[in-house]
Write a protein that holds these residues in place. Structure first.
Motif, PDB file in Angstrom:
ATOM      1  N   VAL A  97       0.865  -1.177   0.000  1.00 37.25           N
ATOM      2  CA  VAL A  97       0.000   0.000   0.000  1.00 37.25           C
ATOM      3  C   VAL A  97       0.896   1.219   0.000  1.00 37.25           C
ATOM      4  O   VAL A  97       1.799   1.329   0.826  1.00 37.25           O
ATOM      5  N   LEU A  98       0.679   2.092  -0.943  1.00 33.09           N
ATOM      6  CA  LEU A  98       1.444   3.336  -0.984  1.00 33.09           C
ATOM      7  C   LEU A  98       0.701   4.378  -0.166  1.00 33.09           C
ATOM      8  O   LEU A  98      -0.517   4.464  -0.250  1.00 33.09           O
ATOM      9  N   SER A  99       1.448   5.164   0.582  1.00 30.66           N
ATOM     10  CA  SER A  99       0.738   6.167   1.360  1.00 30.66           C
ATOM     11  C   SER A  99       0.229   7.260   0.423  1.00 30.66           C
ATOM     12  O   SER A  99       0.783   7.493  -0.637  1.00 30.66           O
ATOM     13  N   GLY A 100      -0.848   7.872   0.814  1.00 28.42           N
ATOM     14  CA  GLY A 100      -1.411   8.933  -0.005  1.00 28.42           C
ATOM     15  C   GLY A 100      -2.517   8.458  -0.913  1.00 28.42           C
ATOM     16  O   GLY A 100      -3.056   9.232  -1.687  1.00 28.42           O
ATOM     17  N   PRO A 107      -7.048   0.374  -2.474  1.00 26.22           N
ATOM     18  CA  PRO A 107      -6.461   1.714  -2.533  1.00 26.22           C
ATOM     19  C   PRO A 107      -6.397   2.231  -3.969  1.00 26.22           C
ATOM     20  O   PRO A 107      -6.034   1.494  -4.871  1.00 26.22           O
ATOM     21  N   ARG A 108      -6.758   3.480  -4.172  1.00 24.29           N
ATOM     22  CA  ARG A 108      -6.638   4.091  -5.493  1.00 24.29           C
ATOM     23  C   ARG A 108      -6.117   5.511  -5.376  1.00 24.29           C
ATOM     24  O   ARG A 108      -6.208   6.122  -4.320  1.00 24.29           O
ATOM     25  N   HIS A 110      -5.536   2.611 -10.325  1.00 27.21           N
ATOM     26  CA  HIS A 110      -5.373   1.387  -9.546  1.00 27.21           C
ATOM     27  C   HIS A 110      -3.989   0.807  -9.842  1.00 27.21           C
ATOM     28  O   HIS A 110      -3.646   0.605 -11.006  1.00 27.21           O
ATOM     29  N   VAL A 111      -3.220   0.529  -8.805  1.00 26.25           N
ATOM     30  CA  VAL A 111      -1.870  -0.010  -8.965  1.00 26.25           C
ATOM     31  C   VAL A 111      -1.916  -1.531  -8.773  1.00 26.25           C
ATOM     32  O   VAL A 111      -2.336  -2.016  -7.723  1.00 26.25           O
TER      33      VAL A 111
END
Lengths: 75, 217
Positions: free
Chosen positions: A27-30, B75-76, B3-4
């Motif tokens: 998970v990347l922050s932001g 997460p996006r 989306h990664v």
């Protein structure tokens, strides 16, 4: 539960995958996290399947636990 | 919304696949890292199909890259610039994590106690019952450690989650170099032989989802 083992193994693998994709991984922050509707149901399903996994003998002896294309292990 | 799928190293060419909801795959190269993503419509939800498509892309990247950190679904980012900023801010940690998982896969293990047949004699009181439960929990924890210890010695890294009850003794993931998987399975087989009253549920090899987050264990 007269089904052969394969569908159960497939389901267990699918739920293990869902667990990984939704709860693990980088998970990347932001970032913005979407709420994921229906995930609780997935866990209920996982618990139920694992409880019945006792009826599946030697799950790991089978290649059927691979859901997707071969990964790095087959290089 | 971006989306990664994964952050990778050594990606020569994007896989010829579509992403979630039929979106194209795209890449962003930053500080020697390859970020593989799709630009999705805002209302693209997270459902089983999205989970599978995400996983298919990650698996394809595993075959094409030296190292892959699978992303999480959910997460996006608002735009590519936001992804770039986040990756640049964490480039060092991401590179460390990539070094850790290079050439590795993960195996998942759950160990379960079969549903208990009633032991025949009912507990005499609530206290008896609770004490029996407590003793049982301690015994389960002891066995979990006994199983995990020899396996973790064979792995590059490992994570465990507390068993979720309902007879779950161990829920663990092990990071293994691809060529170490067979050796690990042998040890699993040996443990299973010696613990015949427990059920072993092994899944994988997986991309290293459980080892992608920066320094968990």
């Amino acid at each position: 539960m007269n089904q052969p083992d394969r569908p159960l193994q497939h389901e267990v693998t699918l739920l293990e995958l869902v667990d990984r994709v939704l709860n693990k991984g980088v998970v990347l922050s932001g970032d913005i996290t979407l709420s994921v509707a229906g995930v609780d149901l997935v866990y209920v399903g996982l618990r139920l399947l694992l409880a019945s996994a006792g009826t599946v003998e030697r799950l790991q002896d089978s290649d059927e636990t691979r859901l997707l294309a071969p990964a790095a292990s087959s290089r | 919304m971006i989306h990664v799928y994964a952050i990778a190293e050594g990606l020569a060419e994007l896989p010829h696949l579509t992403g979630i909801d039929g979106a194209d795959l795209d890449r962003l190269e930053l500080e020697g890292l390859d970020v593989v993503f799709s630009d999705l419509d805002e209302d693209t939800g997270v459902d089983e199909e999205a989970v599978l498509q995400h996983a298919v892309v990650v698996e394809a990247l595993m075959e094409r890259c030296d190292a892959v950190l699978p992303g999480r679904l959910g997460p996006r980012f608002a735009g590519v610039h936001a992804v770039a900023a986040a990756v640049e801010a964490q480039a060092g940690q991401l590179r460390d994590a990539l070094d850790r998982v290079e050439g590795c896969v993960e195996l998942g293990l759950r160990v379960l106690e079969p549903p208990q047949a009633s032991s025949g004699h009912a507990p005499r009181s609530g206290t008896d019952y609770l004490q029996a439960r407590l003793a049982q929990r301690r015994e389960t924890a002891r066995r979990a450690l006994e199983l995990h210890e020899p396996l973790s010695r064979l792995a590059r890294a490992s994570t465990t989650r507390e068993g979720q009850g309902r007879g779950e003794v161990l829920d663990a993931a092990y990071l293994l170099a691809a060529q170490e998987v067979d050796r690990f399975r042998e040890e699993l087989g040996r443990l299973e032989e010696s613990e015949r009253d427990l059920n072993f549920v092994v899944t994988g090899p997986w991309p290293p989802y459980s080892f992608a987050a920066a320094e968990e264990t």
